[in-house]
Design an enzyme around this catalytic site. Sequence first.
Site: not given
Length: 490
Positions: A67, A73, A70
């Site tokens: 992924k 994080h 994000h």
Amino acid sequence: MKRGAVVEEVSAGRGVIHFRLNRPILAQKLLEQLCSEPDGFGVKSELLRHLQGGRTLVEFSSPNIAKKFHAGHLRSTIIGNFIANLKKALGNEVIRVNYLGDWGMQFGLLGAGFERSGSQEKLRTQPLEHLFEVYVQVNREAECDESVRSAAAEFFRRLERGEDQALALWRQFREITVDEYKRIYQRLGVHFDHYSGEAFHQHQTQNVLDELMTRGLLKTTEKGTAVVDLSGAGDLSSYATLVRSDGTSLYITRDVAAALDRKQRFGFDEMIYVTDKSQTVHFRQLFHILLAMGHQWAERCVHVAFGLVQGISTRRGEVVFLEDVLEEARSRMLNNMRQSSTSKELEEPEQTAERVGISALIVQDFRGPLMSDYKFDWDKVLQAQGDTGVFLQYTHARLCSGCDTGVLMVYRYDEVLLQSANELQPRHLVNFLLTLRYRHVSHTECFNPACPQARLCLFSAVRSVLANGMRILGITPAYPKHRIQHLLRN
């Protein structure tokens, strides 16, 4: 109380005692320390000698593979980096671990989806974007198609059995993700000594369960799950589940295995986990289980929890990915600089905007208690005045250009480092650095006002303290050649 060379006057007031200090002597002592070893000032203070040294392992960031990184994080990444930098500055040997989310049923879905509609060509050119597309599509299909759910479960069983083809695809996903993440970490000035993950410890979970069973700590419930009783009374009023009813392990089982493996491999003296506050109960259970297994070193394991950031968005709308946040910070900062009448003097506009923008993000995040949620506001983050990262860079640039600062405040540096180390909170260091403002130093503060070299030494020394503190926070100072003192004004 007697007066002396340092204390010139003592007087009592209502509920207070006033001291007047001999500033020329303090300035002389300060300059002697700063000029002899500027990088060691504060961190080698007597005040800090009682702190536990040794080897510190810090686990932080820990995004999920396959992924895009994000934005959620970001806090774990910069807070963990601060703690690792602080421990290293205080003399500890530091091991930085990134514990990736690289195992679980979601990889069954992704693997099955990629086998159905994935493209190796797109994986080479737009790796994380393509994996994201595949994952969204297969999730949508799985909601209404039982055969897709069955294919996902079968792919994950192939992973657990160690089938070559399934593992090869999973490793490809992992390697691509780590390469992309390293590029973002480089932008943030963050590095890791060890990339680990749940998959690495999956095969060790059975040893954990066997040891728990041998010690009589693992209980089977009526539902068929295996749990560890945390109640202290033996009534299962509080427990942690380590095995599902279908026999598969959980995240906490792999965390126990990871902790045992790290202790054996790295021999740490303390281990610090940096995650959001929603995992507080998880880590309380983890430490409890380790202690119940007879591992007293678990008392030196710490969970540093933090709150949530609300309202991060870009001009395109709500943002999900960290790289969008970094690009937005750089873009807005660059726009501010171009609007300045002196923008033609900028030598490296992109790099300067990047550094100052990231400084702004870090200081905004570190100003308050880590446990607090806060609302993100771009206008406040990028203000050139006030308690912001932009102003911190501005102060450093002014010192680089020879502007004055106060002397006595610098003496508090070791106290601030001690408080930061005891609480593992960056706000104390942020607030200290923001007080190193450029107010004028009177001649009585300098031990030799007739000597320009003394004042030059003072400016250089205070700049070193400011730069060292910024680096502990994870901020790269913008150097004098960038001439940001003219460019950061709104």
